[in-house]
Write a protein that holds these residues in place. Structure first.
Motif, mmCIF file in Angstrom:
data_model
loop_
_atom_site.group_PDB
_atom_site.id
_atom_site.type_symbol
_atom_site.label_atom_id
_atom_site.label_comp_id
_atom_site.label_asym_id
_atom_site.label_seq_id
_atom_site.Cartn_x
_atom_site.Cartn_y
_atom_site.Cartn_z
ATOM 1 N N VAL A 167 4.367 12.317 9.939
ATOM 2 C CA VAL A 167 4.092 11.246 9.078
ATOM 3 C C VAL A 167 3.323 11.218 8.237
ATOM 4 O O VAL A 167 2.441 11.900 8.641
ATOM 5 C CB VAL A 167 3.948 10.279 9.850
ATOM 6 N N PHE A 168 3.622 10.892 6.516
ATOM 7 C CA PHE A 168 3.304 11.123 5.832
ATOM 8 C C PHE A 168 2.919 9.872 4.698
ATOM 9 O O PHE A 168 3.614 9.385 5.159
ATOM 10 C CB PHE A 168 3.772 12.454 5.045
ATOM 11 N N THR A 169 2.519 10.876 3.886
ATOM 12 C CA THR A 169 1.840 8.647 3.138
ATOM 13 C C THR A 169 2.940 9.040 1.378
ATOM 14 O O THR A 169 2.827 10.532 0.662
ATOM 15 C CB THR A 169 0.796 8.768 2.966
ATOM 16 N N TRP A 217 1.189 16.986 2.690
ATOM 17 C CA TRP A 217 2.345 16.262 1.581
ATOM 18 C C TRP A 217 2.475 15.618 0.342
ATOM 19 O O TRP A 217 3.424 15.582 -0.661
ATOM 20 C CB TRP A 217 3.933 16.687 2.505
ATOM 21 N N ASP A 218 0.766 14.531 0.511
ATOM 22 C CA ASP A 218 1.019 14.536 -0.194
ATOM 23 C C ASP A 218 1.380 13.617 -1.615
ATOM 24 O O ASP A 218 1.489 13.271 -2.630
ATOM 25 C CB ASP A 218 -0.106 13.058 -0.017
ATOM 26 N N LEU A 219 0.633 15.047 -1.969
ATOM 27 C CA LEU A 219 0.599 15.397 -3.927
ATOM 28 C C LEU A 219 2.129 15.803 -3.640
ATOM 29 O O LEU A 219 2.590 15.560 -5.396
ATOM 30 C CB LEU A 219 0.004 16.021 -3.984
ATOM 31 N N GLY A 220 2.852 16.606 -3.454
ATOM 32 C CA GLY A 220 3.980 17.110 -3.610
ATOM 33 C C GLY A 220 5.364 15.912 -3.871
ATOM 34 O O GLY A 220 6.193 16.034 -4.068
ATOM 35 N N LYS A 221 5.014 14.985 -2.436
ATOM 36 C CA LYS A 221 5.876 13.356 -1.938
ATOM 37 C C LYS A 221 5.548 12.305 -3.697
ATOM 38 O O LYS A 221 6.363 11.705 -4.049
ATOM 39 C CB LYS A 221 5.194 12.900 -1.379
ATOM 40 N N SER A 222 4.267 12.243 -4.463
ATOM 41 C CA SER A 222 3.375 11.456 -4.903
ATOM 42 C C SER A 222 4.012 11.260 -5.826
ATOM 43 O O SER A 222 2.909 11.080 -7.322
ATOM 44 C CB SER A 222 3.177 11.184 -4.439
ATOM 45 N N PHE A 223 4.362 12.639 -7.258
ATOM 46 C CA PHE A 223 4.796 12.234 -8.721
ATOM 47 C C PHE A 223 4.673 11.142 -9.036
ATOM 48 O O PHE A 223 5.366 10.094 -8.316
ATOM 49 C CB PHE A 223 5.091 13.537 -9.458
ATOM 50 N N ARG A 275 0.565 -0.979 -0.183
ATOM 51 C CA ARG A 275 0.096 0.483 0.734
ATOM 52 C C ARG A 275 0.704 1.114 -0.106
ATOM 53 O O ARG A 275 1.950 0.780 -0.806
ATOM 54 C CB ARG A 275 -1.131 -0.046 1.587
ATOM 55 N N SER A 276 -0.080 2.393 -0.249
ATOM 56 C CA SER A 276 1.109 3.850 0.331
ATOM 57 C C SER A 276 2.238 3.955 1.330
ATOM 58 O O SER A 276 2.421 2.535 2.022
ATOM 59 C CB SER A 276 0.593 4.273 1.129
ATOM 60 N N ILE A 277 3.214 4.028 1.052
ATOM 61 C CA ILE A 277 4.347 4.367 1.809
ATOM 62 C C ILE A 277 4.537 5.117 3.202
ATOM 63 O O ILE A 277 4.265 6.038 2.678
ATOM 64 C CB ILE A 277 5.955 4.162 1.460
ATOM 65 N N PHE A 278 4.432 4.809 4.437
ATOM 66 C CA PHE A 278 4.857 5.551 5.643
ATOM 67 C C PHE A 278 6.742 6.366 5.458
ATOM 68 O O PHE A 278 7.571 5.695 5.397
ATOM 69 C CB PHE A 278 4.882 4.779 6.987
ATOM 70 N N CYS A 279 6.057 7.630 4.611
ATOM 71 C CA CYS A 279 7.476 8.855 5.496
ATOM 72 C C CYS A 279 7.446 9.445 6.255
ATOM 73 O O CYS A 279 6.802 9.685 6.641
ATOM 74 C CB CYS A 279 7.178 9.692 4.519
ATOM 75 N N ILE A 280 9.074 9.808 6.765
ATOM 76 C CA ILE A 280 8.877 10.519 7.941
ATOM 77 C C ILE A 280 9.150 12.105 7.595
ATOM 78 O O ILE A 280 10.777 12.069 6.489
ATOM 79 C CB ILE A 280 10.097 9.447 9.125
ATOM 80 N N GLY A 281 8.791 12.686 8.330
ATOM 81 C CA GLY A 281 10.015 14.007 7.773
ATOM 82 C C GLY A 281 10.715 14.858 9.134
ATOM 83 O O GLY A 281 10.054 14.376 10.613
ATOM 84 N N ARG A 282 11.374 15.390 8.512
ATOM 85 C CA ARG A 282 12.592 16.286 9.043
ATOM 86 C C ARG A 282 12.806 15.329 10.722
ATOM 87 O O ARG A 282 12.890 15.862 11.314
ATOM 88 C CB ARG A 282 11.654 17.588 10.177
#
Length: 299
Positions: free
Chosen positions: A107-109, A180-186, A73-80
């Motif tokens: 946390v974002f995806t 952040w999902d859109l800016g990270k998911s192109f 599924r979507s990737i769990f991502c950690i910011g800063r």
């Protein structure tokens, strides 16, 4: 053990890679379209690897794909999540929300569909969509044993292994939409690989993460050089956090954040351009290297 996905002879294969990274052995797997995912799920059920299904091949003769070309599924991502990175963001548009003062990680995806192979081209969307494309060198954790409300004290028992990702980011889009999902998911914005190294071979809690950018026609520039021990929130804490009320499954991926040296951290910022190449290397795993190319519009 290193588990990889690759194409050779007009077919997709999944198998193991020798410790020196030079030879690949395909395994007898009915469905290779999901890369290593069926092997991770089988391991969670207590099953061993399937038998070899062909002769060993030189890695130089195959085309490596992402080890999880379509994550669960979507990737769990950690910011800063690196102290050095949080410090460099103190002079950017993110200065009011720099991590380190908050007791919880950001946390974002990132959409799983944006994953590409370790040497595939990343498509720049064009200035009308985003003029601020950035790179982020990251260690990614692959979950091997699922669970919910996993305590940090036993979280490392849930790790299958580790891989390398580039959390490519459209910074202007990221800021514009607040979340952040859109800016990270192109499309193509998550190069991954070159393979998964299992947890028994690497203590990723203290390993080196480096990132180079080679501008078109220029020489490689070492932009990022950090250690995972600089993380504000360690791997065990991230697993505990992401599993609070949410069941993690074998094959889930957590991208753990990036060290300092991203493009937006420079004055002026160093955004990626057509023809630039980004190489990311993590000690104990290996390297990915991707060229950034201007894409053509597709309806």
């Amino acid at each position: 053990m290193r588990i990889a996905s690759w194409s050779w002879g007009g077919r997709l294969h999944v198998g193991t890679v020798s410790p020196d990274g030079r030879e690949a052995t395909p395994l007898a797997l009915a469905d290779t379209s999901r890369g290593a995912l069926p092997l991770i799920q089988a391991a969670a059920r207590g099953e061993g690897l399937p038998s070899a299904s062909g002769a060993r091949l030189p890695v130089a003769a195959i085309t490596l794909a992402a080890p999880l070309p379509r994550p669960l599924r979507s990737i769990f991502c950690i910011g800063r999540n690196y102290r050095s990175h949080a410090a460099e963001l103190a002079t950017t548009v993110f200065r009011d929300t720099v991590a380190g003062e908050d007791p919880w990680p950001i946390v974002f995806t990132k959409f799983g569909e944006c994953v590409i192979g370790p040497h595939d081209a990343v498509r720049l969307p064009g200035a009308a969509v985003s003029a601020q494309i950035d790179y982020e060198s990251e260690l990614a954790v692959v979950i091997g044993r699922g669970g919910r409300d996993i305590a940090a004290a036993r979280a490392m028992d849930h790790v299958f292994g580790y891989t390398v990702v580039n959390d490519v980011s459209a910074r202007d889009v990221q800021v514009r939409h607040k979340q952040w999902d859109l800016g990270k998911s192109f499309d193509t914005f998550c190069p991954m690989g070159p393979w998964i190294v299992t947890a028994d071979e690497l203590d990723a809690r203290d390993t080196r993460v480096r990132g180079w950018v080679t501008p078109k026609g220029g020489a490689p520039e070492l932009r990022q050089d950090g250690r995972t021990s600089d993380m504000i929130f360690g791997i065990a804490t991230l697993i505990e956090t992401c599993s609070r009320g949410i069941t993690l499954h074998p094959g889930d991926v957590i991208a753990t954040g990036t060290p300092s040296g991203v493009g937006m951290g420079f004055d002026p910022p160093k955004w990626l351009n057509d023809g630039d190449v980004v190489r990311i290397e993590i000690d104990g795993i290996g390297a990915i290297e991707n060229r950034f190319e201007l894409s053509h519009h597709v309806d």
